[in-house]
Every structure is written in structure tokens, then in C-alpha cells.
Design an enzyme around this catalytic site. Sequence first.
Site, PDB file in Angstrom:
ATOM      1  N   SER A 263       0.832  -1.200   0.000  1.00 38.75           N
ATOM      2  CA  SER A 263       0.000   0.000   0.000  1.00 38.75           C
ATOM      3  C   SER A 263       0.867   1.252   0.000  1.00 38.75           C
ATOM      4  O   SER A 263       2.075   1.187   0.222  1.00 38.75           O
ATOM      5  CB  SER A 263      -0.897   0.011   1.236  1.00 38.75           C
ATOM      6  OG  SER A 263      -0.124   0.371   2.366  1.00 38.75           O
ATOM      7  N   LYS A 264       0.193   2.376  -0.220  1.00 38.37           N
ATOM      8  CA  LYS A 264       0.894   3.664  -0.216  1.00 38.37           C
ATOM      9  C   LYS A 264       1.569   3.878   1.133  1.00 38.37           C
ATOM     10  O   LYS A 264       2.678   4.378   1.212  1.00 38.37           O
ATOM     11  CB  LYS A 264      -0.128   4.768  -0.509  1.00 38.37           C
ATOM     12  CG  LYS A 264       0.446   6.159  -0.436  1.00 38.37           C
ATOM     13  CD  LYS A 264      -0.573   7.177  -0.868  1.00 38.37           C
ATOM     14  CE  LYS A 264      -0.610   8.405   0.006  1.00 38.37           C
ATOM     15  NZ  LYS A 264       0.563   8.735   0.773  1.00 38.37           N
ATOM     16  N   ARG A 265       0.892   3.460   2.187  1.00 36.60           N
ATOM     17  CA  ARG A 265       1.452   3.645   3.526  1.00 36.60           C
ATOM     18  C   ARG A 265       2.771   2.890   3.716  1.00 36.60           C
ATOM     19  O   ARG A 265       3.673   3.355   4.397  1.00 36.60           O
ATOM     20  CB  ARG A 265       0.444   3.258   4.601  1.00 36.60           C
ATOM     21  CG  ARG A 265      -0.106   4.502   5.306  1.00 36.60           C
ATOM     22  CD  ARG A 265      -1.243   4.183   6.228  1.00 36.60           C
ATOM     23  NE  ARG A 265      -2.433   3.778   5.485  1.00 36.60           N
ATOM     24  CZ  ARG A 265      -3.112   2.655   5.701  1.00 36.60           C
ATOM     25  NH1 ARG A 265      -2.733   1.823   6.629  1.00 36.60           N
ATOM     26  NH2 ARG A 265      -4.173   2.367   4.981  1.00 36.60           N
ATOM     27  N   ASP A 268       5.448   5.034   2.267  1.00 30.55           N
ATOM     28  CA  ASP A 268       5.774   6.180   3.138  1.00 30.55           C
ATOM     29  C   ASP A 268       6.596   5.704   4.335  1.00 30.55           C
ATOM     30  O   ASP A 268       7.575   6.334   4.721  1.00 30.55           O
ATOM     31  CB  ASP A 268       4.487   6.847   3.653  1.00 30.55           C
ATOM     32  CG  ASP A 268       3.680   7.476   2.514  1.00 30.55           C
ATOM     33  OD1 ASP A 268       4.272   7.667   1.430  1.00 30.55           O
ATOM     34  OD2 ASP A 268       2.488   7.745   2.704  1.00 30.55           O
ATOM     35  N   GLU A 286      -1.154  16.972  -0.517  1.00 32.63           N
ATOM     36  CA  GLU A 286      -0.131  16.004  -0.096  1.00 32.63           C
ATOM     37  C   GLU A 286       0.636  15.489  -1.323  1.00 32.63           C
ATOM     38  O   GLU A 286       0.042  15.181  -2.351  1.00 32.63           O
ATOM     39  CB  GLU A 286      -0.804  14.813   0.604  1.00 32.63           C
ATOM     40  CG  GLU A 286       0.183  13.876   1.233  1.00 32.63           C
ATOM     41  CD  GLU A 286      -0.406  12.490   1.523  1.00 32.63           C
ATOM     42  OE1 GLU A 286       0.377  11.578   1.817  1.00 32.63           O
ATOM     43  OE2 GLU A 286      -1.642  12.324   1.429  1.00 32.63           O
TER      44      GLU A 286
END
Length: 511
Positions: A263-265, A268, A286
Amino acid sequence: MENSSVRVRFAPSPTGPLHIGGVRTALYNYLFAKKNGGSFILRIEDTDQNRFVPGAEAYIVEAFNWCGIEFDEGVTKGGEYGPYRQSDRKDMYREYADLLIQSGNAYYAFDTPEELNDIRKQLEAEKKIFTYDAVQRTHLKNSLTLSPSEVKNLLHAGTPYVIRFKMPTDQVIVMEDEIRGRVEVNTSVLDDKIIFKSDGMPTYHLANVVDDHLMKISHVIRGEEWLPSLPLHVSLYDAFGWDKPKFAHLPLLLKPDGKGKLSKRDGDRLGFPVFPLQWTDPESGEVSRGYREDGYFPEAFINMMALLGWNPGDEREFFSLAGLVEAFSIEKVGKSGSRFDQEKAKWFNHHYLVEKSNDELAGLFLDVLKEKNIDPGQKNLSYIVGLVKERVNFVAELWEQSSFFFEVPAVYDPQTVKKRWKTDSFEHMKELEVVLKQVQDFSSENTEKVVKAWIEEKEYGMGAIMNAFRLLIVGEAKGPHLFDIIEVIGKEDTLARINRGVEILGKKEAN
Ligand code: GLU
């Protein structure tokens, strides 16, 4: 040479930036099309107005331009089967929903969201889950339970409704997947999905199946997350009486630890991009990083993506896009998810960076220098880049490995000073300055010869001298062959650096 009947599509919804999982799906479609002399189509699935994000479609197009993945037909290309944006095909879908109503495969449902919510809550209280299925539909407000005249009146009065697919009762649906083989499911576990919404738009399911049929798609190659929709899609084809395309559901891209979908998380958290290009969220502002902006070469990105889920069946790892077309086959796509590996991604970039000509790299590096307001003057950038490129993964890292070619070291790394600036270093370096002052031919070979002869003659330790010398030129214990460095910076700068370093570091007291 698009002459075969192979036609595949990538059908993203413009709901935000394209995840790299989507890039991989598109890539496999592209490879499959090209391998088979077929066509690759870009269709934009934007029937969900609530999730539409401005700029997302342009982002998708730009991402594929960057990757070098070309479409034969689609939103940017046009083609015989257009339009290729579902919102531009809106009127067509209604006809097909009506066909299903006429054939008894779909029905109007007038239940309001509030009514359905009440039933859902009531069932929840009894620890049951509500689904609009073959059992529930018999006592809900729809054209199966209401009389034809009631239905007519409701429609006439403009009562909001949706159209639902009438899932056959207690039948086994048999599906063939090119990757997973045969999959079977009993319709008793399936619900009556909405195929047409109260806003006059089809849902994904109807639009997707209708378009695949009308666009003569031969193979539907898409992510595993769509596998649960397959029974409905297959049922829709059957209800329309249409031939089905072949289906292939690609394994998921997993987090680096293999625990769940990437996932994008994760990106990050672990510091890597999950999007091909940088994306600025139009609402929150963002910024999400992208492979392009992080300094990946498109060929490295594509090579890395191709191997996340597919393998050539041998040890080969490096593939150009054309090489991938040659080697690709659906049979070699794995069933289980592939873990994303950031180190591997960098390793691919390193490979493609080293493979580039020094001239090409010098051009890219010049942009980095310009941004830093560094003027390389007469220095041969190609040569410099050639000396250090093995040490980096990205063009931007060339600076770290070569700044001393352009700038006098601002500081002397304290660790290196502690280890390498010895009691004798002061005297030795002063002496070296004198030696080098006399050298006319400042080529790497010649200075090396002269300096080494001097060290031998004086019986100094080679290591000690060279370490102190490097410290004065580079500022720390790194960099390529020292005589290559001083050849580039030249006699004057070399002498100045020795002189300055000796002054600053001074004489180290014996302890
Ligand atoms: N619009 C769907 C998506 O966003 C397409 C799925 C499919 O390929 O059928 O992924």
C-alpha cells in the site's frame, strides 16, 4: 502488425495516481499483446462519479509515456471501437441494462438506502448479515415482488431506482482462469449486484463487461482483487448470450515482509515510492513520491516490475522492453503474490546507470550540477562520471561521489583525520607539495610514477602517505584512484589543497 485477434485492455479508474500494481497489470497486458501481435487498448473507467479525481487520467497517460508502454487504441489514440472513456459511452449502457430486464436477468429495485439500512441493522441485531440475494429479494421492493402496474407507476412517478442483476439460484458457475485454472462457485453465496445506478450511470460490472464485449477483448488480464467479481461477470456474459473472453487474474504485489498487499502507507513508512510519477493530491496538497522523480530510469523500473510476478523460466534478470515482449508468457506468471524489494529496485537502477555511456550520464549529471550552481568549467564530465559511476545507484548520487572534483573540501572528516593524519603527516605533505611543484606532466600516470618514486626513495610508508594525501584532496577516505583525481583538478588546485590542508590540520603532537 496488429493482425491477430488478440485484443487486451488496461482499464483504470481515474480515482487517483496509478499504483505500481496497476503499472504491472498494464505491462503484462502490453507484453501479452505485443508477443501475440495483438492490440493493447487504454480504456478509462470513470462511471463512479463520486470517486473521480481531476488530473488522474492525465497522470495515467503520462506515466505510460514515461515507461515507454504504448497503446494501440484508447483515450489518447482513438480507434475503431471508441469512445474509450466510459463517461462518453454513458448512453450505451442503459440499452444493455434494459436487455437484461427484458430477458428476466435483471430487475428494478426501488428500496431506498434508508430502508435497506434498517433491514441491515435488524439482521445485525440477530447476528445475521444482510445481502441482497435470491432469498432476500423475494421480500424487498423490486420488480420481482411488485405487480407490473405498480412498477409502471413507480417508474412513471420518477421514483429513484437501481437495476440489479438477478443471480441464478443455486447454480454452480464454472470459471477458467489462465493462471489459476478452474474456479467454481455456487450462486447461493452471491448477491444481486447493482448494475445500473440511480444516477443514470452503469456500475463497473456492467460497463466493464459491455465494453469488453463491444471492444472485442479476447483476454481480460487484471489484478487478483477482481477475482471475486468474476462469477458476476461470467454470469453477465451468459445472460447476454455472449462469448466470454479468457481471464487471467494476476497475483498481488505484496509488502516487503510478504504480509499483505503493498500500500501507499508501506511506501511512506519504508521510504520507497508506490507510484510511477510524483503525485500531488488536488485536495489535500499532499505529495507522494514517484519512481521518476526519485531518479529511477524507466527501463530499470519496467525491468523490476516485470519480474514481480513473472519469470523467464531461467536465470536471466535483465530485460529491455523488447526483450520482455520476446520472453513473456502468461504460463510463467506465478500464482502467489510477489514481495516488493526496494534493494532489488535500486540494484536494477544501478545496472542501467552503469550501462549508460559516460557521455549520456555526463549530460544528466550536468543538470544536477546546474541545480547546485556548480560550473564544471573545462573539466571533462564524461571522464569524471566514468570514474565514479560504479559506486552509485542514481544520477543524483554522482554528486556525493564526485563533489571533490569541483569543490575544495569544506571540512576534513574528523574520523578520517583522527585515523589518518599522523605525527609525520605535516612534514610529509609539505615535502610532497615541493615534489609535485616540480612536475610538469600532470597526467595520472606521471604523477603516480613521481610520487611513488619519491616515497620509495625516502622509504616512507606508502599507505600513510597516500591516506594523508587523499585526506587533503578529498576531505575524507573515499573516491576513485587519487592520481586520477589530481589529474582532473590540475596542478594548481592540487598544490593549493595540500597547502591549505597542511595549514588547517597543522602538526599533530606525538602522543
Ligand atoms: N476499472 C477497474 C480498475 O480500476 C478495471 C478492472 C478490470 O480490469 O476489469 O482496476
